[in-house]
Design a protein around this motif. Structure first.
Motif, PDB file in Angstrom:
ATOM      1  N   GLY A   1       0.775  -1.233   0.000  1.00  0.00           N
ATOM      2  CA  GLY A   1       0.000   0.000   0.000  1.00  0.00           C
ATOM      3  C   GLY A   1       0.808   1.286   0.000  1.00  0.00           C
ATOM      4  O   GLY A   1       0.244   2.360  -0.103  1.00  0.00           O
ATOM      5  N   ILE A   2       2.133   1.186   0.113  1.00  0.00           N
ATOM      6  CA  ILE A   2       2.985   2.373   0.067  1.00  0.00           C
ATOM      7  C   ILE A   2       3.344   2.641  -1.396  1.00  0.00           C
ATOM      8  O   ILE A   2       3.798   1.747  -2.103  1.00  0.00           O
ATOM      9  CB  ILE A   2       4.278   2.182   0.894  1.00  0.00           C
ATOM     10  N   GLU A   3       3.145   3.886  -1.817  1.00  0.00           N
ATOM     11  CA  GLU A   3       3.476   4.249  -3.194  1.00  0.00           C
ATOM     12  C   GLU A   3       4.982   4.475  -3.344  1.00  0.00           C
ATOM     13  O   GLU A   3       5.637   4.919  -2.404  1.00  0.00           O
ATOM     14  CB  GLU A   3       2.738   5.524  -3.587  1.00  0.00           C
ATOM     15  N   PRO A   4       5.524   4.233  -4.533  1.00  0.00           N
ATOM     16  CA  PRO A   4       6.964   4.439  -4.735  1.00  0.00           C
ATOM     17  C   PRO A   4       7.357   5.904  -4.889  1.00  0.00           C
ATOM     18  O   PRO A   4       8.534   6.228  -4.879  1.00  0.00           O
ATOM     19  CB  PRO A   4       7.257   3.667  -6.025  1.00  0.00           C
ATOM     20  N   THR A   5       6.393   6.799  -5.041  1.00  0.00           N
ATOM     21  CA  THR A   5       6.701   8.227  -5.156  1.00  0.00           C
ATOM     22  C   THR A   5       5.935   8.973  -4.078  1.00  0.00           C
ATOM     23  O   THR A   5       5.068   8.421  -3.406  1.00  0.00           O
ATOM     24  CB  THR A   5       6.275   8.787  -6.531  1.00  0.00           C
ATOM     25  N   ASN A   6       6.227  10.256  -3.942  1.00  0.00           N
ATOM     26  CA  ASN A   6       5.502  11.070  -2.986  1.00  0.00           C
ATOM     27  C   ASN A   6       4.497  11.978  -3.701  1.00  0.00           C
ATOM     28  O   ASN A   6       4.140  13.033  -3.198  1.00  0.00           O
ATOM     29  CB  ASN A   6       6.464  11.878  -2.111  1.00  0.00           C
ATOM     30  N   ASN A   7       4.043  11.569  -4.889  1.00  0.00           N
ATOM     31  CA  ASN A   7       3.121  12.392  -5.666  1.00  0.00           C
ATOM     32  C   ASN A   7       1.835  12.700  -4.903  1.00  0.00           C
ATOM     33  O   ASN A   7       1.307  13.805  -4.996  1.00  0.00           O
ATOM     34  CB  ASN A   7       2.780  11.724  -6.993  1.00  0.00           C
ATOM     35  N   THR A   8       1.327  11.741  -4.160  1.00  0.00           N
ATOM     36  CA  THR A   8       0.098  11.977  -3.398  1.00  0.00           C
ATOM     37  C   THR A   8       0.305  13.099  -2.390  1.00  0.00           C
ATOM     38  O   THR A   8      -0.519  14.002  -2.271  1.00  0.00           O
ATOM     39  CB  THR A   8      -0.347  10.684  -2.678  1.00  0.00           C
ATOM     40  N   VAL A   9       1.399  13.057  -1.681  1.00  0.00           N
ATOM     41  CA  VAL A   9       1.705  14.097  -0.695  1.00  0.00           C
ATOM     42  C   VAL A   9       1.926  15.430  -1.397  1.00  0.00           C
ATOM     43  O   VAL A   9       1.442  16.468  -0.947  1.00  0.00           O
ATOM     44  CB  VAL A   9       2.938  13.704   0.152  1.00  0.00           C
ATOM     45  N   GLU A  10       2.658  15.408  -2.502  1.00  0.00           N
ATOM     46  CA  GLU A  10       2.898  16.643  -3.255  1.00  0.00           C
ATOM     47  C   GLU A  10       1.578  17.282  -3.685  1.00  0.00           C
ATOM     48  O   GLU A  10       1.406  18.491  -3.585  1.00  0.00           O
ATOM     49  CB  GLU A  10       3.766  16.363  -4.489  1.00  0.00           C
ATOM     50  N   ARG A  11       0.653  16.470  -4.162  1.00  0.00           N
ATOM     51  CA  ARG A  11      -0.647  17.001  -4.588  1.00  0.00           C
ATOM     52  C   ARG A  11      -1.409  17.586  -3.404  1.00  0.00           C
ATOM     53  O   ARG A  11      -2.093  18.596  -3.530  1.00  0.00           O
ATOM     54  CB  ARG A  11      -1.474  15.918  -5.271  1.00  0.00           C
ATOM     55  N   ARG A  12      -1.302  16.963  -2.261  1.00  0.00           N
ATOM     56  CA  ARG A  12      -2.012  17.469  -1.084  1.00  0.00           C
ATOM     57  C   ARG A  12      -1.396  18.755  -0.550  1.00  0.00           C
ATOM     58  O   ARG A  12      -2.085  19.578   0.046  1.00  0.00           O
ATOM     59  CB  ARG A  12      -2.048  16.398   0.004  1.00  0.00           C
ATOM     60  N   LEU A  13      -0.097  18.924  -0.740  1.00  0.00           N
ATOM     61  CA  LEU A  13       0.568  20.134  -0.274  1.00  0.00           C
ATOM     62  C   LEU A  13       0.416  21.303  -1.248  1.00  0.00           C
ATOM     63  O   LEU A  13       0.632  22.445  -0.877  1.00  0.00           O
ATOM     64  CB  LEU A  13       2.059  19.868  -0.054  1.00  0.00           C
ATOM     65  N   ARG A  14       0.049  21.010  -2.473  1.00  0.00           N
ATOM     66  CA  ARG A  14      -0.036  22.057  -3.498  1.00  0.00           C
ATOM     67  C   ARG A  14      -0.900  23.252  -3.080  1.00  0.00           C
ATOM     68  O   ARG A  14      -0.496  24.397  -3.265  1.00  0.00           O
ATOM     69  CB  ARG A  14      -0.551  21.449  -4.808  1.00  0.00           C
ATOM     70  N   PRO A  15      -2.091  23.047  -2.498  1.00  0.00           N
ATOM     71  CA  PRO A  15      -2.879  24.215  -2.079  1.00  0.00           C
ATOM     72  C   PRO A  15      -2.149  25.095  -1.062  1.00  0.00           C
ATOM     73  O   PRO A  15      -2.282  26.322  -1.099  1.00  0.00           O
ATOM     74  CB  PRO A  15      -4.139  23.604  -1.466  1.00  0.00           C
TER      75      PRO A  15
END
Length: 120
Positions: free
Chosen positions: A45-59
């Protein structure tokens, strides 16, 4: 993934012993924490990138842009911490206001600061 891990370990060790200070520094840091690089492979369940976190921090990044940043180091830390606390509480569907009340109360009444999230 085993062959890829082995190849990376070999390259990191070559870098550590390369004699080039810049390469050595980078490779030493990566080697010191090399097991962390494979968390996505070891834990379901752990993604190999931090794209999810990056998208959440974008705002939050967009929020800071029109403010032209802050004018002090302490202001920068305050905004970072408030945005982190807000986002963490929001993701866990917890009230940020309850946490802030608890944190301010603890600041004035005692040395114990509340945990950002309750223990599971």
């Amino acid at each position: 993934m085993a062959p890829i891990r082995q190849e990376l370990y070999t390259l990191l060790l070559r870098g550590v012993h390369s004699g080039n200070p810049r390469i050595q520094g980078m490779c030493q840091q990566l080697w010191k924490h090399h097991d962390w690089l494979w968390t996505f492979d070891d834990v379901q369940g752990i993604e190999p990138t931090n794209n999810t976190v990056e998208r959440r921090l974008r705002p939050a990044v967009i929020y800071r842009k029109p403010l032209f940043g802050t004018h002090s180091e302490s202001g920068t830390r305050f905004i970072e911490r408030m945005l982190t606390a807000f986002k963490t509480r929001h993701l866990k569907q917890r009230s940020i206001f309850t946490y802030l009340i608890d944190a301010v109360t603890a600041h004035f009444e005692g040395p114990i600061v509340p945990a950002p999230l309750p223990a599971p």
